[in-house]
Design a protein around this motif. Structure first.
Motif: not given
Length: 259
Positions: A117-121, A192-193, A198-202
């Motif tokens: 999540i942190e990496q995606a952000t 970005t989408d 990906e972040r939402a899935n995690w």
């Protein structure tokens, strides 16, 4: 000629069929195994901690389990994906070694959702910064093109053909800059989408670090780094508060698509 084309087409189809990738599947081989809604599910319990697990899917880097932890102890239980590890084994029950030619046995820890999540952000922020940098660069190119266009237009020592070529070249330059800016914006939006998805899935689907009250349970997806060399693996879950150590054996099957 037609026969040659038909032969080439058939050969291409055969080649594509042969290149269809295989995929991997985990099948529980220990614990209390039962079929539930079309899936093999295993259940193990120790010291009041219950682990229920089944295979969910494969992604390019992970084999993913659907796991549930139930707290039937007398105290709150900290559930953390980092407490899940597995050891891969060969068909002859030999422990696989690390891929880096190390003499040590291979071991894998479940992927940490918080880190993902942190990496995606951070990557989403980088995408915005890249777009800003690209827009500045496009602006610099536009200013330079305008200056060149004005300078060339003010020259009177050129023939009509040279002036026409000059106008055409500058028009092409303007069009290139505009198209590049549009492409930069679209690429940034697509990436970005994808990262936000990906972040939402995690965030929503993965098993995340949770303090589990007495009598309650938590369920989520556990992402295990893939080792395609393994014939089977032992999944270990160690509860940090006591000596609870739950172990589940899974066979790893390589499935080839039917042609």
């Amino acid at each position: 000629m037609k026969n040659k084309l038909n032969i080439l087409l058939c050969a291409s189809l055969v080649w594509l069929a042969g290149c269809t990738p295989s995929f991997y599947h985990l099948r529980p081989a220990s614990g209390d195994i039962a079929w539930i809604d079309g899936r093999e599910v295993t259940r193990v319990e120790q010291n009041g901690v219950v682990l229920v697990a089944s295979y969910e899917f494969e992604d390019p880097h992970h084999l993913v389990l659907d796991v549930e932890i139930k707290n039937r102890t007398s105290a709150p239980l900290l559930v953390d994906p980092n407490d899940f590890t597995y050891f891969p084994f060969e068909e002859k029950s030999d422990t696989l070694l690390k891929k880096t030619n190390s003499p040590y046995a291979a071991t894998y820890r479940a992927t940490d959702p918080e880190q993902k999540i942190e990496q995606a952000t951070l990557e989403i922020k980088r995408q915005k910064q890249r777009l800003v940098a690209a827009s500045i660069f496009n602006g610099v190119m536009l200013v330079a093109t305008i200056a060149s266009d004005i300078h060339s237009s003010n020259r009177n020592d050129r023939s009509w053909k040279q002036q026409a070529n000059n106008r055409y070249n500058h028009a092409q330059a303007y069009n290139f800059i505009i198209q590049k800016q549009i492409a930069d914006v679209q690429l940034q939006k697509i990436r970005t989408d994808q990262l936000q998805h990906e972040r939402a899935n995690w965030q929503d689907m993965a098993l995340r670090k949770t303090t589990l009250p007495v009598g309650e349970s938590v369920r989520g997806l556990l992402f295990l780094p893939k080792d395609t060399r393994a014939s089977y693996l032992w999944l270990n879950y160690e509860a940090p508060a006591d000596s609870t150590n739950l172990r589940v054996k899974f066979f790893q099957e390589k499935i080839k698509p039917e042609h």
